[in-house]
Design an enzyme around this catalytic site. Structure first.
Site, PDB file in Angstrom:
ATOM      1  N   GLU A 381      -0.313  33.782  -9.139  1.00 20.96           N
ATOM      2  CA  GLU A 381       1.046  33.071  -8.991  1.00 20.96           C
ATOM      3  C   GLU A 381       2.029  34.114  -9.038  1.00 20.96           C
ATOM      4  O   GLU A 381       3.087  34.087  -9.731  1.00 20.96           O
ATOM      5  CB  GLU A 381       0.869  32.254 -10.399  1.00 20.96           C
ATOM      6  CG  GLU A 381      -0.057  31.093 -10.132  1.00 20.96           C
ATOM      7  CD  GLU A 381       0.125  30.095 -11.205  1.00 20.96           C
ATOM      8  OE1 GLU A 381       0.962  29.653 -11.636  1.00 20.96           O
ATOM      9  OE2 GLU A 381      -1.143  29.228 -11.477  1.00 20.96           O
TER      10      GLU A 381
HETATM   11  N1  COS Z   1      13.841  27.943  -7.640  1.00 21.00           N
HETATM   12  C1  COS Z   1      14.250  27.127  -6.471  1.00 21.00           C
HETATM   13  N2  COS Z   1      14.896  27.897  -5.196  1.00 21.00           N
HETATM   14  C2  COS Z   1      14.392  29.120  -5.260  1.00 21.00           C
HETATM   15  C3  COS Z   1      14.185  29.910  -6.322  1.00 21.00           C
HETATM   16  C4  COS Z   1      13.775  29.126  -7.519  1.00 21.00           C
HETATM   17  N3  COS Z   1      13.174  29.855  -8.454  1.00 21.00           N
HETATM   18  N4  COS Z   1      14.318  31.148  -5.729  1.00 21.00           N
HETATM   19  C5  COS Z   1      14.717  31.201  -4.754  1.00 21.00           C
HETATM   20  N5  COS Z   1      15.007  29.905  -4.262  1.00 21.00           N
HETATM   21  C6  COS Z   1      15.501  29.626  -2.960  1.00 21.00           C
HETATM   22  C7  COS Z   1      16.843  30.234  -2.838  1.00 21.00           C
HETATM   23  O1  COS Z   1      18.023  29.819  -3.306  1.00 21.00           O
HETATM   24  C8  COS Z   1      16.977  30.318  -1.314  1.00 21.00           C
HETATM   25  O2  COS Z   1      17.708  29.244  -0.826  1.00 21.00           O
HETATM   26  P1  COS Z   1      18.883  29.010   0.031  1.00 21.00           P
HETATM   27  O3  COS Z   1      18.829  30.191   1.184  1.00 21.00           O
HETATM   28  O4  COS Z   1      19.086  27.540   0.364  1.00 21.00           O
HETATM   29  O5  COS Z   1      19.895  29.725  -1.012  1.00 21.00           O
HETATM   30  C9  COS Z   1      15.469  30.512  -0.776  1.00 21.00           C
HETATM   31  O6  COS Z   1      15.024  29.774  -1.791  1.00 21.00           O
HETATM   32  C10 COS Z   1      15.145  31.586  -0.621  1.00 21.00           C
HETATM   33  O7  COS Z   1      15.321  32.623  -1.502  1.00 21.00           O
HETATM   34  P2  COS Z   1      15.229  34.194  -1.467  1.00 21.00           P
HETATM   35  O8  COS Z   1      16.046  34.724  -0.384  1.00 21.00           O
HETATM   36  O9  COS Z   1      15.103  34.679  -2.882  1.00 21.00           O
HETATM   37  O10 COS Z   1      13.656  34.150  -1.083  1.00 21.00           O
HETATM   38  P3  COS Z   1      12.618  35.772  -0.851  1.00 21.00           P
HETATM   39  O11 COS Z   1      11.921  35.324   0.638  1.00 21.00           O
HETATM   40  O12 COS Z   1      13.411  36.935  -0.763  1.00 21.00           O
HETATM   41  O13 COS Z   1      11.435  35.406  -1.756  1.00 21.00           O
HETATM   42  C11 COS Z   1      10.194  35.498  -3.697  1.00 21.00           C
HETATM   43  C12 COS Z   1      11.657  35.517  -3.115  1.00 21.00           C
HETATM   44  C13 COS Z   1       9.707  36.925  -3.381  1.00 21.00           C
HETATM   45  C14 COS Z   1      10.462  35.497  -5.360  1.00 21.00           C
HETATM   46  C15 COS Z   1       9.110  34.674  -3.462  1.00 21.00           C
HETATM   47  O14 COS Z   1       8.852  34.659  -2.092  1.00 21.00           O
HETATM   48  C16 COS Z   1       8.066  34.406  -4.340  1.00 21.00           C
HETATM   49  O15 COS Z   1       8.158  33.966  -5.432  1.00 21.00           O
HETATM   50  N6  COS Z   1       6.993  35.119  -3.887  1.00 21.00           N
HETATM   51  C17 COS Z   1       5.851  35.115  -4.769  1.00 21.00           C
HETATM   52  C18 COS Z   1       4.765  34.091  -4.160  1.00 21.00           C
HETATM   53  C19 COS Z   1       3.736  33.871  -5.105  1.00 21.00           C
HETATM   54  O16 COS Z   1       3.731  33.743  -6.346  1.00 21.00           O
HETATM   55  N7  COS Z   1       2.660  33.658  -4.564  1.00 21.00           N
HETATM   56  C20 COS Z   1       1.613  33.382  -5.402  1.00 21.00           C
HETATM   57  C21 COS Z   1       0.989  31.928  -5.013  1.00 21.00           C
HETATM   58  S1  COS Z   1       0.311  30.789  -6.223  1.00 21.00           S
HETATM   59  S2  COS Z   1      -1.443  31.735  -6.468  1.00 21.00           S
END
Ligand code: COS
Length: 397
Positions: A381
């Site tokens: 996660e």
């Molecule tokens: N809630 C809602 N929307 C979100 C958000 C959140 N917590 N975080 C980011 N967003 C939105 C942003 O606002 C952006 O949208 P807009 O372009 O319309 O503004 C979009 O999502 C992309 O955001 P961001 O540019 O921050 O995305 P990144 O590609 O940089 O990724 C991380 C952000 C690294 C935090 C994300 O890819 C992540 O959580 N990765 C881990 C995945 C994970 O947990 N995998 C395990 C799977 S389950 S076992």
């Protein structure tokens, strides 16, 4: 101190206590876990077979309902109550706790992104546990970089056709309802990601393998293949391109579940080590009388309690906010709780193994299993590096 200040402090302190209902959930779950799950935990770990008897127990005790709002057949309880229940299950067996945590993880995209008809269709059987859910985001080439997924969704007439592979999907091989994230156009990045519900038995959907893991042996971690897998249009959750946000909003709410699991594992290892130190004698006295070991136990207990306070606070903040996108100053608490609780679980279980010496390293004592199970909480996660990124971004922009 004035009497008014005293009263204010009392109110503040009461705010930090669990309610009577939450305490009752803790007591009942502990009793259930110790009676029905703890005696079998070692066997689940040894055989690696999915514990359907635990699923049945949760059904009978109505525990799956904790993951679902009242309007859709759930108990509508708060996130903290669910965390306490997961914590108590993990205290004796992390695999059992994961069954509940993943039911929440797989249900959340439907709760957050589904329309009324979709919620009425899929949530009630998830609330009873008649059906199990899974969350399929990760792919062989897209883990931390979730926006880079390549599973393709193409619209053909009145169907969506899914093509691709998902990896490391907890309960993927036993779930009846899988939320699959696919892209309608990889060149769009996160704006192409779209969420779909795929039901078990859909032609073109198969399980290609189940991983052999370091820990959580009885929890199946599956690779799923979608090969010309067709689903009706009304299986899409939210709009085209809204899947990434649904996934992020889901993880903001599900990461406290991982934190609770980690906390429970840590508490279980601490409790076991304390019991052992009182029993085991060396150099003519109980291990509990050696100051070096007392200091280790003191540090372990302090870390566990600090983790608990952070997690409970995160749960309260998230619950008060309700469903919907969390502001950064709240979602960082989900990330902080997951980061801190899982790091504590790793340290505390490692120390518990150390306190048991050679006995800590053999399967006769549960701390060996707990240490292996703790490791994944720092990884799934969202790795703890990703949690740090989420926390830093929320502070620094
Ligand atoms: N809630 C809602 N929307 C979100 C958000 C959140 N917590 N975080 C980011 N967003 C939105 C942003 O606002 C952006 O949208 P807009 O372009 O319309 O503004 C979009 O999502 C992309 O955001 P961001 O540019 O921050 O995305 P990144 O590609 O940089 O990724 C991380 C952000 C690294 C935090 C994300 O890819 C992540 O959580 N990765 C881990 C995945 C994970 O947990 N995998 C395990 C799977 S389950 S076992």
């Amino acid at each position: 101190m004035t009497s008014r200040e005293g009263a204010a402090m009392a109110v503040a302190a009461a705010g930090w206590r669990l309610s009577e209902e939450q305490e009752a959930f803790r007591r009942l779950t502990r009793q259930l876990a110790e009676t029905h799950i703890a005696p079998r935990a070692r066997e689940y770990d040894r055989t690696g077979e999915f514990p359907w008897d635990v699923v049945q127990l949760f059904r009978e005790q109505d525990l799956f309902s904790l993951c679902i709002p009242e309007a859709y057949g759930g108990a509508g309880t708060d996130l903290l109550t669910l965390a306490v229940v997961i914590e108590e299950l993990a205290r004796v067996d992390a695999t059992a706790s994961l069954i509940l945590a993943v039911q929440e993880l797989g249900s959340l995209p439907i709760i957050l992104g589904g329309d009324e008809a979709q919620k009425r269709r899929w949530l009630p059987p998830l609330a009873t546990g008649e059906r199990l859910a899974a969350f399929a985001l990760t792919e062989p080439e897209a883990g931390s970089d979730a926006a880079a997924i390549r599973t393709r969704a193409t619209r053909r007439g009145d169907r969506w056709v899914l093509e691709g592979t998902k990896r490391f999907i907890t309960n993927g091989s036993v779930a009846d309802v899988v939320v699959v994230f696919a892209t309608v156009d990889p060149s769009l990045g996160h704006r192409g990601v779209t969420a779909f519900v795929v039901e078990k038995g859909t032609p073109g959907f198969s399980v290609s393998r189940v991983e052999e893991k370091m820990g959580l042996h009885a929890s199946p971690t599956a690779e799923l293949v979608f090969d010309g897998c067709e689903v009706p249009l009304d299986h899409r959750l939210g709009g085209e391109g809204e899947g990434f946000k649904i996934a992020m909003m889901t993880l903001d709410r599900s990461r406290p579940g991982v934190a609770a699991q980690a906390l429970g594992i840590a508490q279980g290892a601490l409790d076991y080590a304390v019991g052992y130190l009182k029993e085991r004698r060396q150099f003519g006295k109980a291990l509990a009388e050696f100051q070096g070991l007392q200091f280790m136990v003191a540090d372990m207990a302090t870390q566990v309690e600090a983790a608990r306070q952070l997690l409970y606070h995160a749960c309260r903040l998230i619950h008060e906010h309700g469903y919907g996108r969390l502001p950064a100053e709240i979602n960082r608490y989900a990330a902080m709780a997951k980061l801190f609780c899982s790091d504590v679980a790793m340290r505390v279980t490692t120390d518990a193994v150390q306190l048991l010496g050679g006995y800590g390293y053999v399967k006769e004592h549960p701390v060996e299993r707990m240490m292996r199970d703790a490791k994944i909480t720092q990884i799934y996660e969202g790795t703890n590096q990703i949690q740090r990124l989420v926390i830093a971004r929320s502070l620094l922009g």
